[in-house]
Each structure stands twice: as structure tokens, then as C-alpha cells.
Design a protein around this motif. Structure first.
Motif, PDB file in Angstrom:
ATOM      1  N   GLY A   9       0.819  -1.202   0.000  1.00 20.20           N
ATOM      2  CA  GLY A   9       0.000   0.000   0.000  1.00 20.20           C
ATOM      3  C   GLY A   9       0.859   1.261   0.000  1.00 20.20           C
ATOM      4  O   GLY A   9       2.090   1.206  -0.073  1.00 20.20           O
ATOM      5  N   ILE A  10       0.189   2.383   0.117  1.00 17.86           N
ATOM      6  CA  ILE A  10       0.898   3.668   0.115  1.00 17.86           C
ATOM      7  C   ILE A  10       1.902   3.758   1.254  1.00 17.86           C
ATOM      8  O   ILE A  10       2.981   4.350   1.117  1.00 17.86           O
ATOM      9  N   ILE A  11       1.577   3.131   2.396  1.00 20.82           N
ATOM     10  CA  ILE A  11       2.468   3.200   3.555  1.00 20.82           C
ATOM     11  C   ILE A  11       3.827   2.597   3.236  1.00 20.82           C
ATOM     12  O   ILE A  11       4.843   2.946   3.851  1.00 20.82           O
ATOM     13  N   GLY A  12       3.854   1.685   2.243  1.00 21.89           N
ATOM     14  CA  GLY A  12       5.121   1.062   1.882  1.00 21.89           C
ATOM     15  C   GLY A  12       6.145   2.046   1.353  1.00 21.89           C
ATOM     16  O   GLY A  12       7.354   1.853   1.514  1.00 21.89           O
ATOM     17  N   PHE A  13       5.667   3.124   0.736  1.00 20.39           N
ATOM     18  CA  PHE A  13       6.580   4.135   0.197  1.00 20.39           C
ATOM     19  C   PHE A  13       7.132   5.059   1.280  1.00 20.39           C
ATOM     20  O   PHE A  13       7.983   5.906   0.998  1.00 20.39           O
ATOM     21  N   TYR A  14       6.614   4.904   2.497  1.00 20.40           N
ATOM     22  CA  TYR A  14       7.066   5.762   3.593  1.00 20.40           C
ATOM     23  C   TYR A  14       7.680   4.963   4.733  1.00 20.40           C
ATOM     24  O   TYR A  14       7.811   5.468   5.845  1.00 20.40           O
ATOM     25  N   LYS A  15       8.075   3.718   4.437  1.00 16.55           N
ATOM     26  CA  LYS A  15       8.745   2.927   5.465  1.00 16.55           C
ATOM     27  C   LYS A  15      10.098   3.556   5.807  1.00 16.55           C
ATOM     28  O   LYS A  15      10.856   3.931   4.925  1.00 16.55           O
ATOM     29  N   GLY A  16      10.361   3.638   7.099  1.00 18.99           N
ATOM     30  CA  GLY A  16      11.617   4.242   7.546  1.00 18.99           C
ATOM     31  C   GLY A  16      11.556   5.743   7.677  1.00 18.99           C
ATOM     32  O   GLY A  16      12.561   6.389   7.981  1.00 18.99           O
ATOM     33  N   VAL A  17      10.371   6.344   7.467  1.00 15.64           N
ATOM     34  CA  VAL A  17      10.286   7.807   7.516  1.00 15.64           C
ATOM     35  C   VAL A  17      10.515   8.329   8.933  1.00 15.64           C
ATOM     36  O   VAL A  17      11.047   9.422   9.116  1.00 15.64           O
ATOM     37  N   ALA A  18      10.124   7.532   9.959  1.00 13.23           N
ATOM     38  CA  ALA A  18      10.311   7.982  11.345  1.00 13.23           C
ATOM     39  C   ALA A  18      11.799   8.149  11.694  1.00 13.23           C
ATOM     40  O   ALA A  18      12.218   9.238  12.111  1.00 13.23           O
ATOM     41  N   PRO A  19      12.625   7.080  11.544  1.00 16.32           N
ATOM     42  CA  PRO A  19      14.051   7.284  11.828  1.00 16.32           C
ATOM     43  C   PRO A  19      14.687   8.294  10.875  1.00 16.32           C
ATOM     44  O   PRO A  19      15.668   8.952  11.225  1.00 16.32           O
ATOM     45  N   ASN A  20      14.120   8.414   9.676  1.00 19.53           N
ATOM     46  CA  ASN A  20      14.660   9.392   8.732  1.00 19.53           C
ATOM     47  C   ASN A  20      14.441  10.811   9.236  1.00 19.53           C
ATOM     48  O   ASN A  20      15.344  11.645   9.188  1.00 19.53           O
TER      49      ASN A  20
END
Length: 359
Positions: A316-327
Motif C-alpha cells: 500500500g501507500i504506507i510502503g513508500f514511507y517505510k523508515g520515515v520515522a528514523p529518517n
């Protein structure tokens, strides 16, 4: 000739960018490693709150500090320092060849974006091999079969097994990422310009008030010429006023282009957040395409379009934002450190200039 320490403003900027990238990378590499591992995780599970801290603890416990949290530091350090140094060198050089706005004496936002995108594209081509090695080292344990043990070994192995093409895996999304730097630097330059204009106008107002008090006569801020005043015994036309203003500027050494540390940090953070939110998915695509092929993995990406389709379908769309928190946790202090060191070194080069002093 502009004032510079090395004889070239672009070289001064490259040194400042190199220093900024080096300090930032060394301090924040563990967060970069965690972010990269999140990005290549093709599981359908959504990121959990506190996942960054749990990953940090797990990597430290199972892999250690040097070979765990700081695995892949060498290619990351090489890539970051070369990227920042080369980028600032190209960015300054490209801007110097542009025509400034005759009304403001400055470049406009579009010109800043164009210079940033061109400099970013050239930098991406030069540094992509470092990022391939960094991604592969960060996403494998030191003890994993076939894992690279060093940057040099990784480069040799990559060329031997995949050819020169392997060095440029993820190049297309990396070029997409040029927009990240373009948005960031356009926003940063514009914020800096707005703040400098506020300080300049404040100084002009203060100067006008000071001169108005001396001539004991009203002065128009839009037309700064001061007519003769018999009462004060002073005669000052527009040309004389401008000469006085310039002389006072040199006398006080007032530099409204130099902002405070807090101002630089706020502008750097704001511009970075805007660029990150707008462009983050390209980082996930780049990491997926650059990671080492795993024969046991059911997910194989044959190109950018294939990667986009598979992530969208499975995660899903969330897959494109994996790792955004530590980023985000990494980029905010990282950008602040980079720009703070960059501006500090740039100011040092200006203050200790050995060239352009007679201009």
C-alpha cells in the motif's frame, strides 16, 4: 574578485559542505542504518510506534556497536562528504554564472532551484556507487554469507559480479531525488533571503533615524535625500547621503547577511522537513533497487516501474514511507549540524579571506 580563503568561492563552499557532511554522518549513522533496513523490509506490516528505539536496542544487542550500529559507515562517510562537498562546489559555481535580478541584485527562487537540480544530478552520478555499497552493507550483517566486509571489497565484488551496471543500481530514483535537494535549497535560500531583508531594512531604518536626528529635519525613507537645513548647518543631497551610508556600513562592519545560529538551524530544519515530506518515496525505491539480491526472497524488482507496482500492491501507500520515522529523527539534527558547520566554515573562510581583499 569575491573575498575567499582558497582563491575560489566555490572551493570555499566545497570545504564547508565537506566538513558539514562529515560531522553529520559520523554522529547520526546508526539512524541511517535503521532507516535503510526499514526501507528494504518488504513485509506488509505497518511501522509500529517505538520501532526505531527497539531496532536500535536489538542491533546493539545482537551485532554490537562497531559492527552493528556503525556497519556501512565508510561508504556512507565517503558518499556524504563527497556529495556535500561536490554539491556545494557545483551549486556555487553554477550560481556564479547566472544573471542576477537587476532590481534586487540577487538570484530568484527559480534560479536557485535550477542550480540545485543541476548540481544535484551531477553529484548523484558521481556518488551513486558509494550508496549502493552503503545500502548493501547496512542491510546485511557482517557475518551474513556474501556480505561485504569493507567498502573497497564491496566495490571490487560488485564490479566483478554485476559489472559497471551494478555501480549504478538505483540511479533513476536517485535522479528523482534531485528534486529533494532542489526543494530544500530553494526553501532554505528563500527563508535566508527574507530574514536578511528584514535585518537590512531594520538597519536602514535605524540609520535614517540617526541621520534625521542629526540634521533636525524630516527625511523620506523612500527618497533618502536630505535637503539643506540652515538650522542644523548641514547640507546633504542623495549622493552625499549614500556615501555616508556606505562609509557607516564599513565603519560598523555591519553584516546583515550573517544570521544567528538559531536562525540558521530553524531555516535548515524547516526546509529539510518540506523536502523530505515531498520526496521521501524515492529513497525507498532506491534502497529496494540497490539492496543485495537474496535468492530466498520472493520479491525481485526488475526496474523502477516494477518496484512501484509491487510495493503498491503488497504494502500500500504506507510502503513508500517505510523508515520515515528514523529518517525524520535523523535528518532534522543531521541537517541542522550540516548547515551549522557549513555556515560556520563559510563565515570563517570569509573572515580569514586571503583573496579579493582589495576589491
Amino acid at each position: 574578485m569575491p573575498r575567499s580563503y582558497t582563491g575560489s568561492v566555490a572551493t570555499d563552499q566545497a570545504l564547508a559542505g565537506f566538513a558539514g557532511g562529515a560531522v553529520s554522518t559520523i554522529c547520526l549513522h546508526p539512524l541511517d542504518l535503521i532507516k535503510t533496513r526499514f526501507q528494504v523490509n518488504a513485509s506488509q506490516g505497518s511501522p509500529r510506534i517505538g520501532g526505531t528505539l527497539r531496532s536500535f536496542q536489538e542491533i546493539y544487542r545482537n551485532e554490537g556497536f562497531r559492527h552493528g550500529l556503525y556497519r556501512g559507515l565508510t561508504p556512507n562517510f565517503a558518499g556524504a562528504t563527497v556529495s556535500w562537498g561536490l554539491y556545494f562546489y557545483l551549486y556555487a559555481g553554477i550560481k556564479s554564472g547566472m544573471t542576477v535580478d537587476p532590481n534586487t541584485g540577487r538570484l530568484g527562487p527559480t534560479q536557485h532551484m535550477a542550480a540545485s537540480m543541476l548540481g544535484g544530478a551531477l553529484t548523484a552520478v558521481v556518488t551513486n556507487p558509494f550508496w549502493v555499497i552503503k545500502t548493501r552493507m547496512c542491510t546485511t550483517k557482517k557475518t551474513s554469507p556474501g556480505a561485504y566486509q569493507s567498502m573497497f571489497e564491496g566495490l571490487v565484488s560488485l564490479v566483478r559480479t554485476e559489472g559497471m551496471k551494478g555501480l549504478y543500481r538505483g540511479m533513476i530514483p536517485a535522479l528523482f531525488g534531485v528534486s529533494h535537494g532542489a526543494i530544500q535549497f530553494m526553501a532554505y535560500e528563500q527563508l535566508k533571503y527574507w530574514r536578511q531583508e528584514v535585518k537590512r531594512k531594520s538597519w536602514e531604518k535605524q540609520f535614517l533615524e540617526e541621520v534625521r536626528g542629526k540634521v533636525n529635519d524630516s527625511i523620506s525613507e523612500t527618497a533618502p535625500g536630505i535637503q539643506s537645513s540652515e538650522r542644523a548647518g548641514i547640507s546633504m543631497d542623495t549622493e552625499t547621503f549614500e556615501k555616508l551610508r556606505q562609509a557607516r556600513l564599513l565603519e560598523k562592519k555591519y553584516d546583515w547577511e550573517t544570521l544567528s545560529t538559531v536562525e540558521y538551524l530553524c531555516m535548515a530544519a524547516s526546509s529539510k522537513v518540506a523536502a523530505t515530506v515531498a520526496t521521501y518515496p524515492y529513497q525507498v525505491l532506491r534502497s529496494r533497487l540497490q539492496m543485495m539480491n537474496n535468492p530466498q526472497s520472493e520479491v525481485v524488482y526488475t526496474g523502477v516501474i516494477d518496484c512501484i507496482r509491487k510495493i503498491k500492491r503488497a504494502e500500500g501507500i504506507i510502503g513508500f514511507y517505510k523508515g520515515v520515522a528514523p529518517n525524520v529523527i535523523r535528518v532534522l539534527p543531521g541537517t541542522c549540524i550540516t548547515f551549522l558547520v557549513y555556515e560556520t566554515v563559510s563565515a570563517w573562510c570569509r573572515n580569514h579571506a586571503r583573496y579579493g581583499l582589495d576589491d
